[in-house]
Write an enzyme that holds these catalytic residues in place. Structure first.
Site, PDB file in Angstrom:
ATOM      1  N   ARG A  87       0.853  -1.548  -0.189  1.00  0.00           N
ATOM      2  CA  ARG A  87      -0.086   0.003  -0.195  1.00  0.00           C
ATOM      3  C   ARG A  87       1.101   1.196  -0.495  1.00  0.00           C
ATOM      4  O   ARG A  87       0.889   2.481  -0.917  1.00  0.00           O
ATOM      5  CB  ARG A  87      -0.744   0.096   1.369  1.00  0.00           C
ATOM      6  N   HIS A  91       0.405   3.972  -2.734  1.00  0.00           N
ATOM      7  CA  HIS A  91       0.181   5.482  -2.686  1.00  0.00           C
ATOM      8  C   HIS A  91       1.059   6.342  -2.711  1.00  0.00           C
ATOM      9  O   HIS A  91       0.560   7.642  -3.401  1.00  0.00           O
ATOM     10  CB  HIS A  91      -0.329   5.542  -0.825  1.00  0.00           C
ATOM     11  N   HIS A 220      -4.933  -6.473  -3.542  1.00  0.00           N
ATOM     12  CA  HIS A 220      -6.172  -6.653  -1.911  1.00  0.00           C
ATOM     13  C   HIS A 220      -6.496  -7.791  -1.406  1.00  0.00           C
ATOM     14  O   HIS A 220      -6.452  -8.070  -0.076  1.00  0.00           O
ATOM     15  CB  HIS A 220      -7.551  -6.895  -2.197  1.00  0.00           C
ATOM     16  N   TRP A 236      -9.553  -8.636   3.524  1.00  0.00           N
ATOM     17  CA  TRP A 236      -9.921  -9.811   2.282  1.00  0.00           C
ATOM     18  C   TRP A 236     -10.116 -11.208   2.075  1.00  0.00           C
ATOM     19  O   TRP A 236     -10.832 -11.604   1.230  1.00  0.00           O
ATOM     20  CB  TRP A 236      -9.677  -8.797   0.928  1.00  0.00           C
TER      21      TRP A 236
END
Length: 337
Positions: A87, A91, A220, A236
């Site tokens: 992540r 990002h 995910h 998830w």
């Protein structure tokens, strides 16, 4: 006698499939993603001699893995920093805007306001802080390279494909050139139609297409949401430290219903979906992948063929990490596509 971390890692590697072993050892004989594997061979060739001498990525990799494993032991709950590192890399790169070549991972501007305070980056200070000892150990490596490389290592060491990667990013001295508005995708825009349009707009701004959107969201499979960060809750998949195509299979095979309770009490967080057990979750931005026909076509393809997913993810993730990065840092491996 208790096993050391190195012994456990060696045992884990020995238990993996040949393809997964390849990811950990960084050899280039992949049958899953031949273009990505070929590119990885040229890793040091893409850097000038001074960079090659200054940055030993194998040693940096070992340090990143050590942080992941040490933190996982401390937690003792089956979770790790691996998903958070993916992540972080995502990002850092996802602020890119193709029309003016602004944003992207170059600069590592998430260290400064306003990106540090983007709502979408909540909780990523944990990942950045955990990498500080590695930055101190390898001062010749920029934050921008370290943050993105941590995501690459997390994918590969979790059983995922080899990700083409080159150093060459620089570090900004402040966040003056960052967009004051959060450029990252939101999990929900209030309606299914609005969320579909939003996701396509955000990824399209970066120059990414529908197939690349679906491939990238396959990440995910790793990690989970935290109520004290994003407001959402849960993983998830049931194997949140393993990189796989399980995310797509679950999207198609499970029945996803709006979450209304949590631990026996009314759910007061943002709208999200859960499976029949209540243990797994999907965001509104995940559910649109099976609601939109074009997105769903790729979900079905990746659910059936993990090799295809690995190949496409490696290509899309490497592209994402290179957006806005000087051509000299990416040109050699990028030419293989």
């Amino acid at each position: 006698k208790p096993q050391s971390k190195k012994e456990r890692r060696k045992e884990r590697i020995n238990d993996q499939t040949p393809a997964a072993k390849m990811n950990v050892s960084r050899t280039a004989t992949s049958t899953l993603a031949p273009a990505a594997a070929l590119a990885s061979v040229t890793l040091y060739a893409t850097m000038n001699s001074a960079q090659a001498e200054a940055v030993d990525l194998n040693k940096v990799r070992e340090s990143i893995v050590d942080v992941i494993e040490t933190e996982s032991e401390k937690r003792g709950d089956g979770t790790s920093l691996a998903g958070t590192y993916i992540r972080l890399a995502w990002h850092c790169s996802g602020t890119y805007q193709k029309k003016d070549n602004s944003g992207g991972s170059n600069g590592a501007k998430m260290r400064f306001h306003p990106e540090a305070n983007y709502g979408s980056n909540a909780g990523l200070d944990v990942a950045r802080q955990s990498l500080e000892p590695i930055k101190a150990k390898f001062p010749e490596m920029t934050y921008a390279d370290l943050y993105t490389y941590a995501g690459v290592v997390a994918v590969e060491e979790s059983g995922g494909p080899v990700i083409p990667f080159s150093t060459g990013r620089s570090d900004a001295v402040d966040g003056a050139t960052s967009d004051p508005n959060d450029r990252l995708p939101e999990a929900d825009k209030g309606s299914r139609k609005g969320t579909i349009e939003h996701v396509r707009e955000i990824f399209g701004r970066m120059g990414l297409n529908d197939q690349e959107i679906v491939a990238l969201l396959g990440a995910h499979a790793m990690g989970r949401c935290h109520t004290d960060r994003s407001g959402y809750w849960g993983p998830w998949t049931n194997a949140e430290t393993t990189f796989s195509n399980e995310y797509y299979r679950l999207l198609l095979e499970e029945r996803w219903s709006p979450k209304i309770t949590h631990n026996g009490k009314p759910w007061t967080g943002p709208d999200q979906y859960e499976d029949a057990t209540g243990n797994l979750m999907m965001l509104p931005a995940d559910i649109i992948l099976i609601a939109d026909p074009t997105f769903k076509k790729w979900v079905e393809a990746y659910a059936k063929d993990e090799d295809l997913f690995f190949k496409d993810f490696a290509k899309a993730f490497a592209k994402l990490l290179s957006l806005g990065v000087p051509v000299a840092a990416t040109k050699a491996w990028y030419q293989f596509w």
